[in-house]
Design a protein around this motif. Structure first.
Motif, PDB file in Angstrom:
ATOM      1  N   ASP A 110     -26.133 103.572  50.429  1.00 32.83           N
ATOM      2  CA  ASP A 110     -24.947 103.997  49.699  1.00 32.83           C
ATOM      3  C   ASP A 110     -24.180 102.766  49.228  1.00 32.83           C
ATOM      4  N   GLY A 111     -23.351 102.964  48.221  1.00 35.71           N
ATOM      5  CA  GLY A 111     -22.474 101.871  47.812  1.00 35.71           C
ATOM      6  C   GLY A 111     -22.424 101.675  46.318  1.00 35.71           C
ATOM      7  N   PHE A 112     -21.781 100.593  45.912  1.00 32.23           N
ATOM      8  CA  PHE A 112     -21.617 100.244  44.502  1.00 32.23           C
ATOM      9  C   PHE A 112     -22.616  99.158  44.124  1.00 32.23           C
ATOM     10  N   GLN A 113     -23.171  99.279  42.917  1.00 29.24           N
ATOM     11  CA  GLN A 113     -24.181  98.326  42.475  1.00 29.24           C
ATOM     12  C   GLN A 113     -24.014  98.038  40.990  1.00 29.24           C
ATOM     13  N   ALA A 114     -24.264  96.787  40.638  1.00 31.22           N
ATOM     14  CA  ALA A 114     -24.357  96.417  39.220  1.00 31.22           C
ATOM     15  C   ALA A 114     -25.784  96.694  38.774  1.00 31.22           C
ATOM     16  N   ARG A 115     -25.957  97.751  37.995  1.00 28.95           N
ATOM     17  CA  ARG A 115     -27.311  98.159  37.597  1.00 28.95           C
ATOM     18  C   ARG A 115     -27.826  97.319  36.438  1.00 28.95           C
ATOM     19  N   ARG A 116     -27.003  97.106  35.432  1.00 34.21           N
ATOM     20  CA  ARG A 116     -27.383  96.259  34.298  1.00 34.21           C
ATOM     21  C   ARG A 116     -26.186  95.417  33.872  1.00 34.21           C
ATOM     22  N   LEU A 117     -26.427  94.129  33.660  1.00 38.56           N
ATOM     23  CA  LEU A 117     -25.453  93.209  33.071  1.00 38.56           C
ATOM     24  C   LEU A 117     -26.217  92.374  32.049  1.00 38.56           C
ATOM     25  N   ARG A 118     -26.255  92.857  30.810  1.00 40.00           N
ATOM     26  CA  ARG A 118     -27.171  92.297  29.823  1.00 40.00           C
ATOM     27  C   ARG A 118     -26.456  91.918  28.524  1.00 40.00           C
ATOM     28  N   PRO A 119     -26.031  90.679  28.397  1.00 42.99           N
ATOM     29  CA  PRO A 119     -25.584  90.217  27.074  1.00 42.99           C
ATOM     30  C   PRO A 119     -26.795  89.953  26.196  1.00 42.99           C
ATOM     31  N   THR A 120     -26.682  90.226  24.910  1.00 43.36           N
ATOM     32  CA  THR A 120     -27.812  90.069  23.996  1.00 43.36           C
ATOM     33  C   THR A 120     -27.410  89.256  22.783  1.00 43.36           C
ATOM     34  N   ILE A 121     -28.271  88.319  22.421  1.00 39.95           N
ATOM     35  CA  ILE A 121     -28.135  87.579  21.169  1.00 39.95           C
ATOM     36  C   ILE A 121     -29.309  87.986  20.285  1.00 39.95           C
ATOM     37  N   GLN A 122     -29.004  88.476  19.102  1.00 39.25           N
ATOM     38  CA  GLN A 122     -30.068  88.854  18.172  1.00 39.25           C
ATOM     39  C   GLN A 122     -29.625  88.505  16.757  1.00 39.25           C
ATOM     40  N   GLY A 123     -30.573  88.495  15.840  1.00 46.30           N
ATOM     41  CA  GLY A 123     -30.192  88.157  14.475  1.00 46.30           C
ATOM     42  C   GLY A 123     -31.381  87.994  13.559  1.00 46.30           C
ATOM     43  N   ASN A 124     -31.075  87.463  12.380  1.00 45.26           N
ATOM     44  CA  ASN A 124     -32.074  87.257  11.334  1.00 45.26           C
ATOM     45  C   ASN A 124     -32.069  85.806  10.881  1.00 45.26           C
ATOM     46  N   LEU A 125     -33.248  85.278  10.647  1.00 43.12           N
ATOM     47  CA  LEU A 125     -33.414  83.939  10.082  1.00 43.12           C
ATOM     48  C   LEU A 125     -34.078  84.110   8.723  1.00 43.12           C
ATOM     49  N   GLY A 126     -33.275  84.517   7.736  1.00 42.61           N
ATOM     50  CA  GLY A 126     -33.827  84.870   6.446  1.00 42.61           C
ATOM     51  C   GLY A 126     -34.353  86.291   6.481  1.00 42.61           C
ATOM     52  N   LYS A 127     -35.064  86.681   5.428  1.00 45.92           N
ATOM     53  CA  LYS A 127     -35.569  88.040   5.329  1.00 45.92           C
ATOM     54  C   LYS A 127     -36.849  88.259   6.131  1.00 45.92           C
ATOM     55  N   LEU A 128     -37.507  87.182   6.541  1.00 49.56           N
ATOM     56  CA  LEU A 128     -38.800  87.324   7.221  1.00 49.56           C
ATOM     57  C   LEU A 128     -38.675  87.398   8.728  1.00 49.56           C
ATOM     58  N   VAL A 129     -37.801  86.586   9.331  1.00 49.88           N
ATOM     59  CA  VAL A 129     -37.784  86.408  10.780  1.00 49.88           C
ATOM     60  C   VAL A 129     -36.524  87.020  11.389  1.00 49.88           C
ATOM     61  N   SER A 130     -36.707  87.792  12.446  1.00 44.91           N
ATOM     62  CA  SER A 130     -35.595  88.242  13.280  1.00 44.91           C
ATOM     63  C   SER A 130     -35.943  87.946  14.734  1.00 44.91           C
ATOM     64  N   PHE A 131     -34.933  88.027  15.614  1.00 43.40           N
ATOM     65  CA  PHE A 131     -35.158  87.670  17.015  1.00 43.40           C
ATOM     66  C   PHE A 131     -34.231  88.475  17.908  1.00 43.40           C
ATOM     67  N   ARG A 132     -34.592  88.517  19.191  1.00 48.04           N
ATOM     68  CA  ARG A 132     -33.757  89.157  20.215  1.00 48.04           C
ATOM     69  C   ARG A 132     -33.959  88.431  21.533  1.00 48.04           C
ATOM     70  N   PHE A 133     -32.854  88.137  22.222  1.00 45.74           N
ATOM     71  CA  PHE A 133     -32.903  87.453  23.513  1.00 45.74           C
ATOM     72  C   PHE A 133     -31.907  88.128  24.441  1.00 45.74           C
ATOM     73  N   THR A 134     -32.410  88.693  25.559  1.00 44.79           N
ATOM     74  CA  THR A 134     -31.560  89.433  26.488  1.00 44.79           C
ATOM     75  C   THR A 134     -31.831  88.985  27.916  1.00 44.79           C
ATOM     76  N   PRO A 135     -30.901  88.294  28.555  1.00 43.68           N
ATOM     77  CA  PRO A 135     -31.035  88.004  29.983  1.00 43.68           C
ATOM     78  C   PRO A 135     -30.488  89.166  30.819  1.00 43.68           C
ATOM     79  N   GLU A 136     -30.901  89.220  32.074  1.00 42.46           N
ATOM     80  CA  GLU A 136     -30.405  90.219  33.019  1.00 42.46           C
ATOM     81  C   GLU A 136     -29.690  89.502  34.152  1.00 42.46           C
ATOM     82  N   PHE A 137     -28.369  89.734  34.285  1.00 37.13           N
ATOM     83  CA  PHE A 137     -27.580  89.078  35.322  1.00 37.13           C
ATOM     84  C   PHE A 137     -27.273  89.997  36.497  1.00 37.13           C
ATOM     85  N   ALA A 138     -27.828  91.216  36.485  1.00 37.84           N
ATOM     86  CA  ALA A 138     -27.627  92.123  37.621  1.00 37.84           C
ATOM     87  C   ALA A 138     -28.775  92.016  38.619  1.00 37.84           C
TER      88      ALA A 138
END
Length: 469
Positions: A110-138
């Motif tokens: 029983d108790g309290f828990q941090a299930r997900r703590l996920r900041p995300t950086i994503q974006g586009n590098l021109g019309k061809l390339v996109s990216f996503r980076f998500t760490p998990e701090f929980a």
């Protein structure tokens, strides 16, 4: 002194007047010429000023064209150029749980828990390339901060809507509920089919949409991982091939079945060895492990030693406030008790059916509910309220329990043969960025206790605050 005659005086006056008139005309002409020159000078100056102003406006427009655009909204924060083809976007997902087990034993926490703590950086590098980076701090989501990890880390090469390439660590394409965002799932934890499909894997996938978006597909080659697990490296040097085909035939029509989608997914590959990324363990909706290979939890000497194949039919249907999501997964894997020993091909299966209804009238959808009147302190907005119910099952192949303690692959006194789960819940979407959830899941087992008895029923009452942007 003689006086001039009248005619003489008139002649003199006429001459004087003529002289004055000529002089006045000359002065007027000279003044007019001066005024003309001044007007021309002023006009020239005005033209110069107008051109300078035009140049300034052109320079300002050029600077504005290249100036970055900063936006902040309920969907996150972004920085992009005026064309929008170069962009970096900051989003996030945080979930804090309160977990309680009714009539539990000491193994349940029983108790309290941090299930997900996920900041995300994503974006586009021109019309061809996109990216996503998500760490998990929980960490693992269960109080294990040492388990912090990278959840997503991939690049997309967007050749066209019909064919793009994703390279890196990404979600496996098999499970339907697995493909939902953690902030959009309808109950606090995903159902049993998610336990039998890859969580995240490292590899390359070709994906796209066809027929005006009514058909979507994914085909990929990955390192391969055990059911329900992540992988970040090649454990055994072998590969797994995964694919999914999903059809929404009425997506672009004004039809009763506009929100219908169905498809098939699967994987095939070979695994050779032991370890967390090769052999599975299965959990309940309360996130407690009820099945492991071995006589005891964590026992050694059990090996993945051959083919591993999955197939997964799946469907959803959303109509106004009603939603229905159903999927079935079969995972067939070759396991041996000792390295090089006798092998057995075991087929474990799972299904779940989830129904939902939005009481406040908003549309239900695979991506969650957007309240039409977000909650406002002191205002009229209340948000959206959704009721959810789910039934599911996970069954272990009977052959896993055949034999003696020296030969069998699983111990029926430790691992359950079957788990049936029933859950109900309520979601309160205060805004598009905040959701409060409470649900109750009851899971009943076949086997899993001493002397072949059934494991105690798990009764889990969970609550959650979700913040996402």
């Amino acid at each position: 002194m003689s006086r001039l005659s009248l005619p003489a005086r008139s002649l003199i006056s006429l001459l004087a007047f003529s002289t004055f008139a000529v002089s006045s005309q000359a002065l007027a002409a000279e003044a007019e010429q001066v005024d003309t020159l001044r007007v021309q000078e002023l006009e020239q100056r005005l033209l110069v000023l107008e051109r300078k102003l035009e140049i300034q406006n052109e320079e300002a427009a050029a600077k504005a064209k290249d100036a970055p655009v900063v936006t902040a909204s309920e969907k996150g924060f972004s920085l992009k150029n005026a064309k929008g083809d170069y962009e970096i976007k900051f989003t996030g997902l945080a979930q804090i749980d309160g977990r309680y087990f009714i009539g539990d034993d000491s193994a349940f926490r029983d108790g309290f828990q941090a299930r997900r703590l996920r900041p995300t950086i994503q974006g586009n590098l021109g019309k061809l390339v996109s990216f996503r980076f998500t760490p998990e701090f929980a960490g693992s989501g269960f109080g294990d901060a040492s388990g912090n990890s990278i959840v997503d880390a991939y690049f997309d090469l967007k050749f066209s809507p019909a064919a793009s390439l994703r390279i890196g660590k990404q979600k496996g394409p098999i499970g339907l509920e697995r493909l939902q965002s953690g902030g959009s799932i309808e109950l606090i934890e995903r159902g049993f089919p998610t336990e039998l499909v890859p969580n995240r894997d490292l590899g390359v996938a070709l994906f796209g949409e066809l027929a005006q978006g009514t058909v979507s597909y994914t085909l990929g080659v990955f390192n391969g991982t055990a059911d329900g697990r992540d992988v970040a490296a090649a454990d055994d040097g072998l590969k797994e091939y995964e694919g999914r085909l999903f059809v929404e035939p009425f997506k672009n029509d004004y039809s009763f079945f506009k929100g219908l989608g169905f498809g098939i997914a699967g994987s095939t590959g070979v695994k050779d060895g032991t370890g967390a990324n090769l052999l599975p363990r299965y959990r309940t909706p309360g996130q407690n492990v009820f099945f492991n290979y071995g006589e005891t939890a964590g026992a050694t000497g059990y090996f993945a030693t051959g083919s591993h194949n999955r197939y997964a039919p799946q469907a959803y249907f959303y109509r106004n406030s009603f939603g229905l999501l159903a999927e079935y997964v079969s995972s067939e894997q070759t396991i041996a008790r000792t390295n090089g020993g006798a092998e057995q091909s075991l087929s474990n299966t799972a299904y779940s059916v989830t129904a939902s209804y939005v009481l406040t009238g908003e549309d239900a959808s695979f991506k969650g509910v957007k309240p039409s009147q977000p909650y406002a302190i002191g205002g009229d907005g209340f948000g959206a309220v959704e009721l959810v119910a789910r039934v599911g099952n996970l069954s272990i192949d009977d052959d896993a329990f055949v034999g003696t303690a020296a030969t069998r692959l699983a111990n029926p006194d430790v691992s359950a043969k079957k788990a049936d789960s029933y859950g109900v819940g309520v979601n309160w979407y205060l805004t598009q960025n905040a959701k409060l959830t409470a649900d109750y899941n009851e899971t009943r087992f076949e086997g899993g206790a001493a002397a072949g008895a059934d494991r105690n029923t798990e009764k889990a009452l969970f609550t959650r605050l979700t913040i996402q942007y």
